[in-house]
Design an enzyme around this catalytic site. Structure first.
Site, short mmCIF file in Angstrom:
data_model
loop_
_atom_site.label_atom_id
_atom_site.label_comp_id
_atom_site.label_asym_id
_atom_site.label_seq_id
_atom_site.Cartn_x
_atom_site.Cartn_y
_atom_site.Cartn_z
N GLY A 16 -4.34 8.16 0.77
CA GLY A 16 -4.79 6.94 0.08
C GLY A 16 -5.36 5.87 1.00
O GLY A 16 -6.04 6.16 1.99
N ILE A 17 -5.05 4.64 0.67
CA ILE A 17 -5.60 3.49 1.38
C ILE A 17 -5.13 3.51 2.84
O ILE A 17 -5.91 3.23 3.76
CB ILE A 17 -5.17 2.19 0.66
CG1 ILE A 17 -5.84 2.12 -0.73
CG2 ILE A 17 -5.53 0.96 1.49
CD1 ILE A 17 -5.29 1.02 -1.65
N ASP A 36 5.30 7.52 7.55
CA ASP A 36 5.27 7.85 6.11
C ASP A 36 6.42 8.79 5.78
O ASP A 36 6.83 9.57 6.64
CB ASP A 36 3.91 8.50 5.76
CG ASP A 36 3.57 8.38 4.28
OD1 ASP A 36 4.40 8.77 3.43
OD2 ASP A 36 2.47 7.90 3.96
N ASP A 60 11.24 6.57 6.31
CA ASP A 60 11.46 5.93 5.01
C ASP A 60 11.58 4.44 5.29
O ASP A 60 12.58 3.99 5.87
CB ASP A 60 12.74 6.48 4.37
CG ASP A 60 13.02 5.85 3.00
OD1 ASP A 60 12.39 4.83 2.67
OD2 ASP A 60 13.88 6.39 2.28
N VAL A 61 10.59 3.67 4.87
CA VAL A 61 10.58 2.24 5.25
C VAL A 61 11.72 1.45 4.60
O VAL A 61 12.03 0.35 5.04
CB VAL A 61 9.22 1.57 4.93
CG1 VAL A 61 8.09 2.18 5.74
CG2 VAL A 61 8.91 1.58 3.44
N TYR A 154 7.12 -3.90 -9.76
CA TYR A 154 6.03 -3.76 -8.78
C TYR A 154 5.39 -5.12 -8.50
O TYR A 154 5.20 -5.51 -7.34
CB TYR A 154 4.99 -2.77 -9.31
CG TYR A 154 3.81 -2.59 -8.37
CD1 TYR A 154 3.91 -1.76 -7.26
CD2 TYR A 154 2.61 -3.25 -8.60
CE1 TYR A 154 2.83 -1.60 -6.40
CE2 TYR A 154 1.53 -3.10 -7.74
CZ TYR A 154 1.65 -2.27 -6.64
OH TYR A 154 0.59 -2.11 -5.78
N LYS A 158 5.36 -7.25 -4.96
CA LYS A 158 4.11 -7.59 -4.26
C LYS A 158 3.92 -9.11 -4.17
O LYS A 158 3.26 -9.60 -3.25
CB LYS A 158 2.93 -6.93 -4.97
CG LYS A 158 2.93 -5.41 -4.83
CD LYS A 158 2.75 -5.01 -3.37
CE LYS A 158 2.71 -3.52 -3.16
NZ LYS A 158 2.45 -3.13 -1.77
#
Ligand code: NAD
Length: 254
Positions: A16-17, A36, A60-61, A154, A158
């Site tokens: 992805g991004i 990741d 795992d953040v 979510y 954010k």
């Protein structure tokens, strides 16, 4: 090459991004640490093909100890850390649904990854940045301006990213560390595509809704975000900190 000699830690860069950032930064000469939970070897290959080096560290953040270990290993391999992009997030597997149907456990899980994860990674790289300065880029979302329904966990996670960016910018300015946020609108990443198919609210698809109101009426792709990230990672943005750059084709103004 605007990032030659620099080392960037990019979380969630297996796809992805994040993967687009890794490739774009590699083309500018940066070496990349891919942190990741999913396998990042594809991104490593892309970075190497672009003529740079990358190290994948499964991380795992949401677990602070794993973030500390990741920063240690990245520093051990490349000898410095100049840039951190806090990009990893739960997004793709969320199902839009009425907030009354979202469990407290799911809410906590989203915040633990999307908000605490950023806190853990920033803490973990800080010891390697504080002497020489650096650049931190936090991925928020234009959903915090739009008020997208069906995903309050979510959107809250954010919104906290933007608030933390401002707080950290104030705290880290004395260390010559700039902290900024990029807030994309709906973007066609692997996760973005999966996400749009899993809606359970009586709403038009997210992209359809956004396209109607964008000034620039086309779909967004991860590559749209790369130039802004490079700007925020170089000294072109030396006097820019605590800011949020919204990447939604002019859907929302702030
Ligand atoms: N795509 C969009 O429409 C969009 C819009 C606004 C904001 N964003 C934000 O941009 C960023 C990238 O989004 P994307 O669309 O590329 O997402 P994606 O789902 O395609 O990729 C996310 C990556 O994060 C990784 N990840 C998830 N949980 C993790 C964890 N606990 N530890 C480490 N890695 C983890 C995944 O394995 C994956 O590689 C995210 O922060 C997302 O919230 C995306």
């Amino acid at each position: 090459m605007r990032l030659k000699g620099k080392v960037a830690v990019i979380t969630g860069a297996a796809r992805g991004i994040g993967a687009a950032f890794a490739l774009g930064f590699a083309k500018e000469g940066a070496k990349i640490v891919i942190a990741d939970l999913s396998d990042g070897t594809d991104t490593v290959k892309k970075v190497e093909k672009a003529g740079s080096e990358a190290l994948f560290i499964r991380t795992d953040v949401s677990k602070e100890s794993e973030c500390i270990g990741m920063a240690e290993k990245g520093f051990e391999r490349f000898g410095r850390i100049d840039i951190l992009i806090n990009n990893a997030a739960v997004f793709a597997d969320l199902v839009l649904r009425p907030f009354t149907e979202i469990s407290s456990e799911e809410f906590k899980r989203v915040v633990e990854i999307n908000t605490s994860g950023l806190f853990h990674c920033t803490k973990a790289v800080f010891p390697y940045m504080k002497a020489k300065g650096g650049k931190i880029i936090n991925m928020s979302s234009a959903s915090i301006l739009e008020g997208v329904p069906g995903m309050p966990h979510y959107v809250a996670s954010k919104g906290a990213v933007m608030a933390m960016t401002r707080s950290m910018a104030r705290e880290l300015g004395d260390f010559k560390i700039n902290v900024n946020t990029i807030a994309p609108g709906f973007t066609h990443s692997e996760g973005g595509d999966k996400f749009d198919r899993s809606k359970a609210l009586p709403l038009p698809p997210l992209e359809e809704l956004q396209l109607q109101h964008r000034c620039i009426k086309r779909a967004a792709v991860p590559e749209d975000l790369v130039g802004t990230a490079i700007f925020l990672a170089t000294d072109d943005s030396a006097f820019v900190t605590g800011q949020m750059i919204v990447h939604d084709g002019g859907l929302s103004f702030h």
